[in-house]
Design a protein around this motif. Sequence first.
Motif, PDB file in Angstrom:
ATOM      1  N   LYS A 200       0.713  -1.242   0.058  1.00 26.75           N
ATOM      2  CA  LYS A 200       0.051   0.039   0.043  1.00 26.75           C
ATOM      3  C   LYS A 200       0.741   1.270   0.020  1.00 26.75           C
TER       4      LYS A 200
ATOM      5  N   SER B 183       2.223   4.676   1.128  1.00 26.75           N
ATOM      6  CA  SER B 183       2.352   5.352   2.265  1.00 26.75           C
ATOM      7  C   SER B 183       3.483   6.215   2.528  1.00 26.75           C
TER       8      SER B 183
ATOM      9  N   GLN C  56      -0.273   4.409   8.306  1.00 26.55           N
ATOM     10  CA  GLN C  56      -0.756   5.539   7.478  1.00 26.55           C
ATOM     11  C   GLN C  56      -0.901   5.001   6.029  1.00 26.55           C
ATOM     12  N   SER C  57      -1.931   5.594   5.359  1.00 27.34           N
ATOM     13  CA  SER C  57      -1.924   4.951   3.912  1.00 27.34           C
ATOM     14  C   SER C  57      -2.593   6.136   3.101  1.00 27.34           C
TER      15      SER C  57
ATOM     16  N   GLU D 169      -3.901   6.440   0.029  1.00 27.83           N
ATOM     17  CA  GLU D 169      -5.220   6.007  -0.424  1.00 27.83           C
ATOM     18  C   GLU D 169      -6.319   6.075   0.470  1.00 27.83           C
ATOM     19  N   ASP D 170      -6.243   5.518   1.685  1.00 29.53           N
ATOM     20  CA  ASP D 170      -6.987   5.476   2.767  1.00 29.53           C
ATOM     21  C   ASP D 170      -7.328   7.038   3.056  1.00 29.53           C
ATOM     22  N   GLU D 171      -6.444   7.860   2.929  1.00 33.74           N
ATOM     23  CA  GLU D 171      -6.610   9.376   3.426  1.00 33.74           C
ATOM     24  C   GLU D 171      -7.088  10.054   2.368  1.00 33.74           C
TER      25      GLU D 171
ATOM     26  N   GLY E 203      -9.262   8.674  -0.125  1.00 34.14           N
ATOM     27  CA  GLY E 203     -10.692   8.052  -0.274  1.00 34.14           C
ATOM     28  C   GLY E 203     -10.815   7.408  -1.606  1.00 34.14           C
TER      29      GLY E 203
ATOM     30  N   THR F 226      -8.257   5.420  -5.225  1.00 34.17           N
ATOM     31  CA  THR F 226      -7.166   4.812  -5.384  1.00 34.17           C
ATOM     32  C   THR F 226      -6.125   6.024  -6.366  1.00 34.17           C
TER      33      THR F 226
END
Length: 262
Positions: free
Chosen positions: A183, A185, A192-193, A195-197, A199, A201
């Motif tokens: 992932k 980061s 921490q990522s 793409e998660d932050e 929302g 890809t």
Amino acid sequence: MNIPALPQNIVKSLINFLYQEAKSRGFNRVVLGVSGGIDSAVVAVLCKMTFGTHLEALLMPSITSSKNSLTDGIALCEQFDIPYQVQSINQYDESFRTNHKEANLIRKGNFCTRVRMSLLYDLSQEVRAIVVGTSNKSELMLGYGTIHGDLAYAINPIGDFYKTQVYELAKILNIPRHIIDKKPSADLYAGQSDEDELGYTYEEVDRLLFEISKMYSDLSEIDVKKFYQLGFEKEMVNSIVTRIKKNLFKRTPPAIFTIKKG
């Protein structure tokens, strides 16, 4: 809306870029930080191909760094015969946490990022080398970077490559699959990522960033409505454009007062 494929001679062009840019500044040796992620892996291998043994990679784990980051970084350097050092920044990290107990995760992460760049520039002075950066175009547009931290460098071979193009380049350079697959980061704090932050890809975001770059040289002038019309999801456009505009100050040179003559 598809981002163009990389030119066939891209590796040769990047090697020439690194060599000429270092030479024009009076250097034949470079240093860079290796995090265990895909961006620094790509840049490290390009530097190895360009400068051979006139290269030093610095791995700088902090208290919250993923253990895999250090393991992957060392494995990469050993696989490609890249000279490296490991300098833990735990003592700096711990000191900041002790003296700034109220600091949030972003402050702690930014502090560590600036410590890393300080160590890189100290090493560059020690071995007479120039610092090479590892920020890609997607990160630069989105503001994923720390002023006087990972945004401080003299040369950057991948600063015009979207993240998805970095993946393409990584495959050309035979970067280990486990680094490509991990992932994305900044490793600013545990778990921490990017793409998660975000929302979304990077593949989704890069298509939008590519269209923005085609239409606007001044990112402060972006009109979100144009991208709704192109079929991009309204919520994503609003989120990404807001992030871009909010972080534009990171890409702006310091303002200096000019004395009027006459």
